[in-house]
Design an enzyme around this catalytic site. Sequence first.
Site, PDB file in Angstrom:
ATOM      1  N   ASP A 315      -7.027 -13.038 -34.280  1.00 17.77           N
ATOM      2  CA  ASP A 315      -6.498 -12.873 -35.625  1.00 17.77           C
ATOM      3  C   ASP A 315      -6.453 -11.374 -35.937  1.00 17.77           C
ATOM      4  OD1 ASP A 315      -5.688 -13.580 -38.229  1.00 17.77           O
ATOM      5  OD2 ASP A 315      -7.742 -13.383 -38.949  1.00 17.77           O
ATOM      6  N   ASP A 614     -11.572 -15.518 -38.560  1.00 20.62           N
ATOM      7  CA  ASP A 614     -12.573 -15.573 -39.628  1.00 20.62           C
ATOM      8  C   ASP A 614     -12.220 -16.559 -40.725  1.00 20.62           C
ATOM      9  OD1 ASP A 614     -10.420 -14.253 -40.647  1.00 20.62           O
ATOM     10  OD2 ASP A 614     -11.533 -12.575 -41.500  1.00 20.62           O
ATOM     11  N   ASP A 618      -8.037 -20.384 -39.158  1.00 17.91           N
ATOM     12  CA  ASP A 618      -8.305 -20.187 -37.740  1.00 17.91           C
ATOM     13  C   ASP A 618      -9.115 -21.321 -37.121  1.00 17.91           C
ATOM     14  OD1 ASP A 618      -7.118 -17.581 -37.721  1.00 17.91           O
ATOM     15  OD2 ASP A 618      -8.914 -16.813 -38.689  1.00 17.91           O
TER      16      ASP A 618
END
Length: 878
Positions: A315, A614, A618
């Site tokens: 990410d 986080d 995700d």
Amino acid sequence: MRRVDSGEGGLSSQQARERLERHGRNVLPHTPPPTLWFILLRQFQSPLIYILAVAAVIALAMGEVIDSGFIAAVLGLNALIGGYQEWKAEQSTRALQQLLKVRASVLRDDELDEIDAELLVPGDVVMLESGNRVPADLRLISAHSLEVDESLLTGESVSVEKDGRWTGPEDAPVSDRHNMAHAASVVARGRGKGVVVATGGETAVGQLALDLVSATGGSPPLVERMERFSRVIAIAVLVAAVVIGALGVGVGGYGASEMFFFVVAMAVSAIPEGLPVALSVALAIGTKRMAERGVIVRLLAAVEGLGSCTMIASDKTGTLTCNELTVREIRLADGTTLEVEGAGFVPEGEVRQGENRVSVEDRPELAAVARVAYLCNEGELRHRDGEWVWRGDPTDIALLTLGRKLGLNWERLDDEHPQVTQIPFESERQFAATYHTMGDETLVCVKGAPERVLGMCEWSGEGNRSEEWAAEAEAMAGVGYRVLALAEGRAGSMDREHRPSDPTGLRFLGFLGMIDPLRPGVREAVDACRTSGITVCMVTGDHPSTALAISRDLGIADESSEVISGSELSKLNPEEFREAVRSTRVFARVAPRQKLEIVNTARELGHFVAVTGDGVNDAPALRAAHIGVAMGKAGTDVAREAAELVITDDNFATIVAGIEEGRVAYRNVRNVVFLLVSCGLAEVLVLGAAILIGMPLPLLPTQILWLNLVTNGIQGVALAFEGKEGDELRRKPRPPRESIFNRLMIERTIVSAVVMSGVWLAAFHWMLGNGMEVDSARNILLLLMVLFQNFHVGNSRSETKSLFSISPLRNPLLLVGTAAAQLIHIAALYVPFTQTVLRTEPVSLSTWLTLLCLASSVLIVMELHKLLWRLRYRDSRP
């Protein structure tokens, strides 16, 4: 309102109770936490454990209670070590339901009340204000300067402006639903009111949680390799037992009953009983070392997984970047471009023009920029108790940080220019303005979108340059900056009751280019991953231009053609999607389910995939990956619950440390496997050769268990504490499908086993030929094998490096363990109980010296093998 049967005043208490019974509590779908007993039972789910369990049952059925008890003790110790590690990690990270445990301001019975968010139902009218966590999915009725941080859901690093009057298509992605406030997002600024349209599992975050509950994760590489290894061991032992048993009866003339006992003894010797405990210890040590470097391990087998991964799908927001807007560039109205150092909201760094530091005292134009940035601001940045704290909109905090870097005197500005009135920022206005006392006049400070602010400015001298500056703003946005325009002007005297109209006739001051900057050390971490042969992909919900700008800084991608968006992915057929995953390194504007598809496709392509993230968005991908790596500081509980590893400092660079420790752990696992299997193979070769030659059984089953579990087991555990060799990050990942027994391991195992078994068998034959009793010969053979193990554990410290090039102090526990194993066996030669069980007796000093010389042969031969291997494969790193 009609769809949810509600009104402006909300629901009545009776309606709320009825709907709560119908819809259930506003909680996320979740899996029940595993019990301690389940975690302990999970430690027995391995083919190697199954083989040992069968051996224990057979030994017990044959009346070999001691043998059976030894194996049972090994299985129990292994379950306790592994189970404790996993239970401890599970207890510290189990927090899935905490995400929605918040309070909500709701209208009930036409009165505003504060209730537990779990009690919200569709139809409730909820009030929002800055700092609130949105408790459910809300269709906004009204919004006043409302901005919501949806980064945990969408990956967007910038707060999203909300508008209750906006309407759009039903299939609009979460990031584009401007009239919705979704559960788990946070109100960054402003106020709003909305009606609950979905709770619990029906919310956007609830759908992600459902994906999380149903997703099946990939097994860590070590688990897959050990399962393949255990199957090979099981098949090899079965085949060898049948073949040797048949030869013994048909060729050697042994009775069927006697041969059955012999085959069981051989099977026991072939199975490395100490391996499960040694593996658990190796992984537990890896867990401790990774924790010391900021990586918390939730699943023991995942220790090695990070070191074996071939792809990291990361990410962007909060992982590669700080998730804190930072002014990186200032373009003044006179054409000057200044660079701003530092990252994040902590005001550390300088403003520079080339090599020269610049402050507000040096440049009047820069002083005007800093003044507007500070005065036209609703944020707060303070140094309190030795650290910086902030509150408010990220853009405002970024401007305050810039003022601090420029050396702005805030107190003097507040005293000289107290605020009179303001025009707060609203999405339809695209600007904010504040009005301040300035002698007999009023100072007007404006910030906003370039196209809006440029239209308010007055141009003189060279004519209207608004189009030229608009193109400049477009160019800055093209490299990933979020561009903010600043301007100031003068107005007549006014008081606090004055309601100003949109300002005009302003003086354009310049542009600020802001970006969510890279975390310190991330660029080096990505380079280290590349050197280690690991592909790094960025998978983000952010805009493609922003993703490209960050990827350029990281060296992941350079051209826009190397970036693919979620909308483009949705148009691809399955084969085109596979090709995109194979060749693309930056995925932008990606929906959570697309990220999950990317991970699954990468797995299908043969990658061992690690996913970092986080946010709630995700979580499904974290669960589906072979190794999920969650951020522990700013990450959500949902993400942490879905992952096998948690990074405590939220720094992608920490992953490199995890990769290094993971590779050390895997190398130690291989070393332990080599030590135990090569010694076991030597025992099998001796037993097989003895039966073919017609000799007595060289060792008894109890003696074999003593070697495998006690003397060799102690050294195997101590070997698991071996430290780094120093070149872990310069090695390529092992092929995903490569067995633990690659060519190097096979060669080493065969050579060492042949040397030990050859010397062993020759010694046994010589002793029997010279009239020695069988039990006395077995006692000497047992001591010889213990000495072989003592030398061979030194061979096992490195696959290619000479033992004499490795400091003995790198693993002092191995010195202690080797000495302890030898002392224990010396005690067994003298203690009456072990003399009875193992049929041992003391030996003479001359015998000791002879056996030491014989045992050293394995060290000499393996040193020669390492030298030849280095010469053959000088340029490779096996």
